[in-house]
Design a protein around this motif. Structure first.
Motif, PDB file in Angstrom:
ATOM      1  N   ILE A 195       0.405  -1.249   0.404  1.00 36.08           N
ATOM      2  CA  ILE A 195       0.077   0.263  -0.047  1.00 36.08           C
ATOM      3  C   ILE A 195       1.128   0.962  -0.336  1.00 36.08           C
ATOM      4  CG2 ILE A 195      -1.733   1.432   1.381  1.00 36.08           C
ATOM      5  CD1 ILE A 195      -2.407  -1.527   2.083  1.00 36.08           C
ATOM      6  N   GLU A 196       1.825   1.177   0.857  1.00 37.87           N
ATOM      7  CA  GLU A 196       2.785   2.921   1.164  1.00 37.87           C
ATOM      8  C   GLU A 196       3.266   2.500   0.161  1.00 37.87           C
ATOM      9  OE1 GLU A 196       4.352   2.265   5.042  1.00 37.87           O
ATOM     10  OE2 GLU A 196       2.496   1.926   6.042  1.00 37.87           O
ATOM     11  N   ALA A 197       3.821   1.985  -0.902  1.00 41.58           N
ATOM     12  CA  ALA A 197       4.899   1.273  -2.281  1.00 41.58           C
ATOM     13  C   ALA A 197       4.290   2.097  -3.474  1.00 41.58           C
ATOM     14  CB  ALA A 197       5.471   0.726  -2.243  1.00 41.58           C
ATOM     15  N   GLY A 198       2.870   2.106  -3.248  1.00 40.73           N
ATOM     16  CA  GLY A 198       1.890   2.541  -4.316  1.00 40.73           C
ATOM     17  C   GLY A 198       1.342   1.037  -5.672  1.00 40.73           C
ATOM     18  N   LEU A 199       2.226   0.220  -5.205  1.00 36.42           N
ATOM     19  CA  LEU A 199       1.420  -1.106  -5.672  1.00 36.42           C
ATOM     20  C   LEU A 199       0.176  -1.541  -5.415  1.00 36.42           C
ATOM     21  CD1 LEU A 199       5.282  -3.173  -4.747  1.00 36.42           C
ATOM     22  CD2 LEU A 199       4.415  -1.432  -7.193  1.00 36.42           C
TER      23      LEU A 199
ATOM     24  N   SER B  69      -4.006  -0.620  -3.799  1.00 37.61           N
ATOM     25  CA  SER B  69      -4.287   0.547  -3.020  1.00 37.61           C
ATOM     26  C   SER B  69      -5.009   0.129  -1.892  1.00 37.61           C
ATOM     27  CB  SER B  69      -5.434   0.745  -4.076  1.00 37.61           C
ATOM     28  OG  SER B  69      -6.737   0.474  -4.149  1.00 37.61           O
ATOM     29  N   GLU B  70      -4.943   0.995  -0.987  1.00 38.10           N
ATOM     30  CA  GLU B  70      -5.682   0.308   0.681  1.00 38.10           C
ATOM     31  C   GLU B  70      -7.104  -0.269   0.197  1.00 38.10           C
ATOM     32  OE1 GLU B  70      -7.136   0.584   4.750  1.00 38.10           O
ATOM     33  OE2 GLU B  70      -7.971   2.340   2.644  1.00 38.10           O
ATOM     34  N   SER B  71      -7.852   0.528  -0.538  1.00 35.09           N
ATOM     35  CA  SER B  71      -9.040  -0.026  -0.508  1.00 35.09           C
ATOM     36  C   SER B  71      -9.294  -0.689  -0.862  1.00 35.09           C
ATOM     37  CB  SER B  71     -10.160   0.883  -1.466  1.00 35.09           C
ATOM     38  OG  SER B  71      -9.407   0.973  -2.532  1.00 35.09           O
ATOM     39  N   ARG B  72      -8.645  -1.963  -1.321  1.00 33.68           N
ATOM     40  CA  ARG B  72      -8.418  -3.281  -2.025  1.00 33.68           C
ATOM     41  C   ARG B  72      -8.303  -3.743  -1.485  1.00 33.68           C
ATOM     42  NH1 ARG B  72      -5.818  -4.509  -8.431  1.00 33.68           N
ATOM     43  NH2 ARG B  72      -6.255  -7.238  -7.971  1.00 33.68           N
ATOM     44  N   LEU B  73      -7.154  -4.074  -0.642  1.00 37.48           N
ATOM     45  CA  LEU B  73      -6.169  -4.985   0.454  1.00 37.48           C
ATOM     46  C   LEU B  73      -6.755  -4.539   2.046  1.00 37.48           C
ATOM     47  CD1 LEU B  73      -2.671  -4.579  -0.924  1.00 37.48           C
ATOM     48  CD2 LEU B  73      -4.596  -5.847  -1.491  1.00 37.48           C
ATOM     49  N   ARG B  74      -7.697  -3.262   2.269  1.00 42.75           N
ATOM     50  CA  ARG B  74      -8.538  -2.579   3.614  1.00 42.75           C
ATOM     51  C   ARG B  74      -9.144  -4.002   4.082  1.00 42.75           C
ATOM     52  NH1 ARG B  74     -12.135   0.764   2.437  1.00 42.75           N
ATOM     53  NH2 ARG B  74     -10.999   2.071   2.366  1.00 42.75           N
ATOM     54  N   ASP B  75      -9.921  -5.283   3.246  1.00 43.28           N
ATOM     55  CA  ASP B  75     -10.448  -6.349   4.157  1.00 43.28           C
ATOM     56  C   ASP B  75      -8.798  -7.528   4.221  1.00 43.28           C
ATOM     57  OD1 ASP B  75     -12.722  -4.850   3.571  1.00 43.28           O
ATOM     58  OD2 ASP B  75     -13.762  -6.163   1.785  1.00 43.28           O
ATOM     59  N   LEU B  76      -8.077  -7.669   3.412  1.00 42.05           N
ATOM     60  CA  LEU B  76      -7.621  -8.555   4.092  1.00 42.05           C
ATOM     61  C   LEU B  76      -6.836  -8.307   5.299  1.00 42.05           C
ATOM     62  CD1 LEU B  76      -6.025 -11.099   3.225  1.00 42.05           C
ATOM     63  CD2 LEU B  76      -4.521  -9.724   1.577  1.00 42.05           C
ATOM     64  N   LEU B  77      -6.600  -6.766   5.488  1.00 42.32           N
ATOM     65  CA  LEU B  77      -5.777  -6.779   6.561  1.00 42.32           C
ATOM     66  C   LEU B  77      -6.666  -6.879   7.809  1.00 42.32           C
ATOM     67  CD1 LEU B  77      -4.191  -3.817   5.143  1.00 42.32           C
ATOM     68  CD2 LEU B  77      -2.583  -5.505   5.996  1.00 42.32           C
ATOM     69  N   ALA B  78      -8.570  -6.863   7.430  1.00 42.46           N
ATOM     70  CA  ALA B  78      -8.615  -6.618   8.556  1.00 42.46           C
ATOM     71  C   ALA B  78      -8.850  -7.788   9.429  1.00 42.46           C
ATOM     72  CB  ALA B  78     -10.233  -5.955   8.420  1.00 42.46           C
ATOM     73  N   GLU B  79      -9.333  -9.479   8.358  1.00 42.86           N
ATOM     74  CA  GLU B  79      -9.012 -10.475   8.340  1.00 42.86           C
ATOM     75  C   GLU B  79      -7.941 -10.876   9.333  1.00 42.86           C
ATOM     76  OE1 GLU B  79     -10.621 -14.406   8.275  1.00 42.86           O
ATOM     77  OE2 GLU B  79     -11.518 -12.606   8.067  1.00 42.86           O
ATOM     78  N   SER B  80      -7.141 -10.067   8.400  1.00 41.48           N
ATOM     79  CA  SER B  80      -5.854 -10.920   9.203  1.00 41.48           C
ATOM     80  C   SER B  80      -5.363 -10.097  10.885  1.00 41.48           C
ATOM     81  CB  SER B  80      -4.216 -10.515   8.611  1.00 41.48           C
ATOM     82  OG  SER B  80      -4.565  -8.726   8.556  1.00 41.48           O
ATOM     83  N   ASN B  81      -6.044  -8.453  11.231  1.00 39.71           N
ATOM     84  CA  ASN B  81      -6.209  -8.346  12.392  1.00 39.71           C
ATOM     85  C   ASN B  81      -6.806  -9.370  13.644  1.00 39.71           C
ATOM     86  OD1 ASN B  81      -4.648  -6.058  12.505  1.00 39.71           O
ATOM     87  ND2 ASN B  81      -6.037  -5.148  11.579  1.00 39.71           N
ATOM     88  N   GLU B  82      -8.421  -9.795  12.590  1.00 41.92           N
ATOM     89  CA  GLU B  82      -8.936 -10.649  13.590  1.00 41.92           C
ATOM     90  C   GLU B  82      -8.516 -11.790  13.639  1.00 41.92           C
ATOM     91  OE1 GLU B  82     -13.451 -10.840  11.063  1.00 41.92           O
ATOM     92  OE2 GLU B  82     -13.384  -8.750  11.048  1.00 41.92           O
ATOM     93  N   LEU B  83      -7.624 -12.421  12.696  1.00 45.41           N
ATOM     94  CA  LEU B  83      -7.086 -13.749  13.004  1.00 45.41           C
ATOM     95  C   LEU B  83      -5.827 -14.136  14.013  1.00 45.41           C
ATOM     96  CD1 LEU B  83      -7.071 -14.514   9.427  1.00 45.41           C
ATOM     97  CD2 LEU B  83      -7.960 -15.918  11.376  1.00 45.41           C
ATOM     98  N   ILE B  84      -5.579 -12.249  14.047  1.00 49.35           N
ATOM     99  CA  ILE B  84      -4.684 -12.192  15.038  1.00 49.35           C
ATOM    100  C   ILE B  84      -5.062 -12.447  16.083  1.00 49.35           C
ATOM    101  CG2 ILE B  84      -2.857 -10.707  16.450  1.00 49.35           C
ATOM    102  CD1 ILE B  84      -2.369  -9.734  13.132  1.00 49.35           C
ATOM    103  N   SER B  85      -5.619 -11.603  16.434  1.00 49.44           N
ATOM    104  CA  SER B  85      -6.785 -11.287  17.849  1.00 49.44           C
ATOM    105  C   SER B  85      -7.086 -12.957  18.346  1.00 49.44           C
ATOM    106  CB  SER B  85      -7.964 -10.246  17.769  1.00 49.44           C
ATOM    107  OG  SER B  85      -7.686  -9.023  17.871  1.00 49.44           O
TER     108      SER B  85
END
Length: 131
Positions: A91-95, A97-113
């Motif tokens: 996301i930060e390198a611009g490869l 978009s954040e909107s495209r990866l938002r759900d994947l990040l949210a799922e990884s946060n839930e799995l970590i919890s």
């Protein structure tokens, strides 16, 4: 009173299926990355870390002791954290978009919890002494 901040722990088969779906999403992400050198290098890294999470969970389910179970889940947690790092970098390198990866990040946060709660619950148990 129910603590709303604690994640709901899915059953082992449900968690296994969820981790497998996470791996599939990571595979699809890696194939969607640009065919540049940077895209391919990061793609291999996110692929390696992202798909190993479910494998570590599967190994944990077949562990012979609480210590082995915790060790395998902690490996899965490390891989989830690393996956998040690579996704954030994409996301930060611009490869991507954040909107495209938002759900994947949210799922990884839930799995970590969820996995963190599993580890804490096992560590709280008193060791079983076999005679």
């Amino acid at each position: 009173m129910k603590d709303e901040h604690k994640p709901t722990i899915p059953s082992a088969p449900d968690l296994a299926a969820r981790l497998k779906q996470f791996s599939i999403r990571v595979i699809k992400l890696s194939t969607a990355l640009p065919r540049t050198q940077v895209g391919q290098v990061i793609g291999r890294q996110v692929l390696r870390s992202g798909i190993s999470v479910g494998a570590h969970h599967r190994e944990a389910r077949r562990s012979r002791s609480n210590a082995e179970f915790v060790a395998k889940l902690e490996l899965a947690l490390q891989e989830l954290d690393e996956t998040q790092y690579w996704v954030e970098l994409l996301i930060e390198a611009g490869l991507m978009s954040e909107s495209r990866l938002r759900d994947l990040l949210a799922e990884s946060n839930e799995l970590i919890s969820i996995l963190t709660t599993c580890v804490k619950n096992v560590k709280r148990r008193e060791p079983v002494i076999h005679k």
